[in-house]
Structure formats: C-alpha cells, structure tokens
Design an enzyme around this catalytic site. Structure first.
Site, mmCIF file in Angstrom:
data_model
loop_
_atom_site.group_PDB
_atom_site.id
_atom_site.type_symbol
_atom_site.label_atom_id
_atom_site.label_comp_id
_atom_site.label_asym_id
_atom_site.label_seq_id
_atom_site.Cartn_x
_atom_site.Cartn_y
_atom_site.Cartn_z
ATOM 1 N N ASN A 63 34.221 0.173 7.677
ATOM 2 C CA ASN A 63 35.052 -0.763 8.417
ATOM 3 C C ASN A 63 35.939 -1.493 7.406
ATOM 4 O OD1 ASN A 63 33.503 -2.914 7.267
ATOM 5 N ND2 ASN A 63 32.052 -2.856 8.973
ATOM 6 N N THR B 232 27.735 0.747 17.477
ATOM 7 C CA THR B 232 29.003 1.430 17.738
ATOM 8 C C THR B 232 29.520 2.162 16.498
ATOM 9 O OG1 THR B 232 30.119 -0.693 17.344
ATOM 10 C CG2 THR B 232 29.737 -0.045 19.632
ATOM 11 N N GLY B 233 29.304 1.600 15.306
ATOM 12 C CA GLY B 233 29.730 2.279 14.085
ATOM 13 C C GLY B 233 28.967 3.578 13.873
ATOM 14 N N ASP B 234 27.676 3.575 14.200
ATOM 15 C CA ASP B 234 26.849 4.774 14.088
ATOM 16 C C ASP B 234 27.320 5.841 15.079
ATOM 17 O OD1 ASP B 234 25.275 3.101 12.382
ATOM 18 O OD2 ASP B 234 24.281 2.319 14.160
ATOM 19 N N THR C 264 18.001 -5.974 14.751
ATOM 20 C CA THR C 264 17.731 -7.291 14.182
ATOM 21 C C THR C 264 18.473 -8.432 14.879
ATOM 22 O OG1 THR C 264 19.468 -6.950 12.525
ATOM 23 C CG2 THR C 264 17.231 -6.307 11.923
ATOM 24 N N THR D 234 33.588 6.558 6.332
ATOM 25 C CA THR D 234 34.039 5.796 7.509
ATOM 26 C C THR D 234 33.702 4.307 7.396
ATOM 27 O OG1 THR D 234 31.963 6.218 8.717
ATOM 28 C CG2 THR D 234 33.745 7.821 9.011
ATOM 29 N N SER E 241 19.004 4.143 9.842
ATOM 30 C CA SER E 241 17.987 3.332 10.498
ATOM 31 C C SER E 241 17.636 3.895 11.875
ATOM 32 C CB SER E 241 18.482 1.895 10.649
ATOM 33 O OG SER E 241 19.618 1.869 11.509
ATOM 34 N N ASP F 157 30.004 -6.685 7.601
ATOM 35 C CA ASP F 157 31.154 -6.803 8.498
ATOM 36 C C ASP F 157 31.555 -8.271 8.565
ATOM 37 O OD1 ASP F 157 33.136 -6.009 10.200
ATOM 38 O OD2 ASP F 157 31.826 -5.467 11.873
ATOM 39 N N SER G 267 37.481 0.286 12.053
ATOM 40 C CA SER G 267 37.996 -0.882 12.773
ATOM 41 C C SER G 267 38.579 -1.867 11.775
ATOM 42 C CB SER G 267 36.885 -1.563 13.582
ATOM 43 O OG SER G 267 35.850 -2.033 12.718
#
Length: 314
Positions: A161, A236-238, A62, A159, A27, A133, A198
């Site tokens: 979560n 943060t994940g990106d 969003t 990767t 995105s 999540d 995480s």
C-alpha cells in the site's frame, strides 16, 4: 479403465496449463477472513491448488477486543517445509506471502524462495509486504531491512500500500509523481511488476491504485480510481494480492488483471458494508464481527467479475 486410457488421462491432467499450485504463507484466523482465510477461497474457485502455512493462527483478527492463538517461529516454518521437501511435494508454480510478524520467520521465507526456485526456476513469487498502513507500522521495525535486502529482490510481483511503498523506498509519496518514483525504485530492487494497491492520491471521495510493469525493457503504467468507503475493512489487501496473482496468471495482461482484481475487491466490500449496516441498525456502528468480509457470498463475483473500474494508461 484400461492402462492405456489411464495413461492418456494422466498426461492430459499433468500437462494442463491450468495446473497451478500456490504456496501461501501468511496469517490465518479460525473465525473470519484475513490472511490465508481471505486468499485461499478466491484462488481455489479460480482453479488454483493452494497449500497454506499460517505465520500466525488466531481465534479472530486483532481488531476484536480479544484474540488468542499461536505464532509460528522460524523453526516451525522449517519443520513444515522440510516435511514437504522430504516427500518431494514442494513443487509450486506460485508463492504468495503476506503478514509475517518475526524477523527470523521472514528470513526463513527468503531461504525457501530460493529453494523453491531450484525446484522450479519459473516460480512466480507475489509478495504483499504487510507492514502497516496510515502511517503506522504493525510489525517490528527490524522486518523492514529484511524486506528491502532479501525479500523484495526475490519477488516477481510486489503489492504494497502507499505507506509500505514509502517505507520500502524512503520516498514520501505526496503526489502521483512521487508514487511512480517509488515504484521505479522497487523495480530496481528486482520485481518486474509493482502495484500500489491503495493510496490517497485521488480526488476527494476516491482512493487510487497504481500499477507498473517492465517486461523486456517495455514499461506499462496504469492508474485506477476506486470509491472511498468510510469503514474499517480487514483482509482486503490479502484478497487483492490473491486475486491479482490469479488474474495475471490467467490473462497475462496487467491492465485486465488490475481491473478484475479491483472490481472483485469492491464487490466484496460493497456486499460487506450493506450486510453490516443492516445488522447494526440505523445509526449504529457495525461491530468487527458484522464487518467480516462477505467472501463466500461473493463467489460469483470472484469467478466472473464484472469490470466496474477502468485502469487508465499513464
């Protein structure tokens, strides 16, 4: 410049081990830092050439009260990739994928992975299977089967979560032993490296990352603790997946790459929180705008991370 000297310079450039090209499909937003906006900058400052395809392009993420924009479909993806292929500019050393919101688009990504590997059999594919999540999916459930059956088996590094790992493996992760079991299932699907970015498996006030790698039959397992910060972060994940790609490529060492990646993400988070709380004022909750990642301001941390968190062998 003489032709002979020009040839020498060209050879030095093209043979450089740092000549890495990443195709990043995820995105993007006009304002703020999620998806490709969160992944491209750190990759570029770390020396990677980055090409981007935006699965969606919104005005902002969003979490704001309003967002507007466009969603690409599988035909759009095919059109863009065909343009690259027709010009023979589809040679990449790495592929990175993140948020994709439609089944047909994700299936098209699977086709593209295979085609890229025909062009470069040594392609490294890093897949962040962005699905949800905290027990909630925010993509259609039909994507889960595509990830399980098509995408994850093609990935070199995955990767998820904690929630995404549970969805992919159908293992409820309530203990660290559960997590390792789920990660082995992911290994069995295909990826050599699995990182749960995480989880809530740590002591109170902490979150835990877990990493596992299998190379030539040799296994590595690492645990890394991070402080839990009670704020809502987006992107943060990106950032995590992009930094992990970069440092694994640079250091060829999972432990060091994990430590650098976590330290970068935490530095960005800490800078973001300090900035947001200062803008919001005492006792006020920061707005989504105030909580946008302070990514550009963290350039030095990205380029030269100070390792603040140790990855402990398990």
């Amino acid at each position: 410049m003489t032709p002979a000297r020009f040839t020498i310079l060209m050879n030095v450039t093209m043979d450089s081990p740092d000549d890495c090209r990443v195709l990043s499909i995820q995105s993007s937003v006009v304002s703020g830092y999620v998806g490709n906006k969160s992944a491209t900058f750190p990759l570029q400052v770390l020396g990677f050439d980055v090409s981007t395809v935006n699965s969606v392009q919104f005005s902002n993420h969003t979490g704001y009260k309003v967002f507007k924009g466009q969603v690409l479909n599988a035909d759009d993806m095919s059109c863009l990739y065909d343009g690259l292929k027709s010009n023979m500019i589809h040679h990449y050393t790495h592929l990175l994928t993140g948020y994709i919101g439609s089944k047909s688009f994700l299936e098209k990504v699977g086709e593209i992975v295979k085609d890229l590997r025909e062009q470069n059999p040594n392609l490294t594919y890093v897949c962040d299977p962005v699905m949800g999540d905290n027990g909630k999916m925010y993509v259609p459930k039909e994507l889960l089967e595509v990830y399980r059956e098509v995408i994850v088996p093609l990935a070199d590094i995955v990767t998820p979560n904690q929630f995404e790992a549970e969805m992919l493996t159908e293992v409820k992760i309530e203990t660290e032993a559960d997590a390792w079991k789920a990660m082995q299932i992911l290994h069995d699907m295909g990826p050599k490296t699995v990182v749960i970015s995480s989880s809530d498996l740590g002591p109170e006030g902490n979150i835990v990352g877990l990493a596992s790698s299998i190379t030539n039959g040799c296994k590595e397992h690492y645990r890394i603790n991070m402080p839990y910060i009670p704020q809502v972060f987006v992107g943060t994940g990106d950032l995590f997946a992009a930094c992990l790609l970069a440092w694994i490529q640079k250091d060829k060492n999972l432990k060091v790459a994990l430590e650098k990646t976590v330290s970068i993400v935490q530095a960005v988070i800490q800078r973001t929180v300090c900035h947001a709380l200062r803008l919001a004022g005492k006792g006020n909750k920061p707005t989504p705008e105030q909580m946008e990642l302070r990514l550009i301001q963290s350039k030095a941390d990205i380029e030269h991370p100070t390792i603040q968190f140790e990855a402990v062998p398990v």
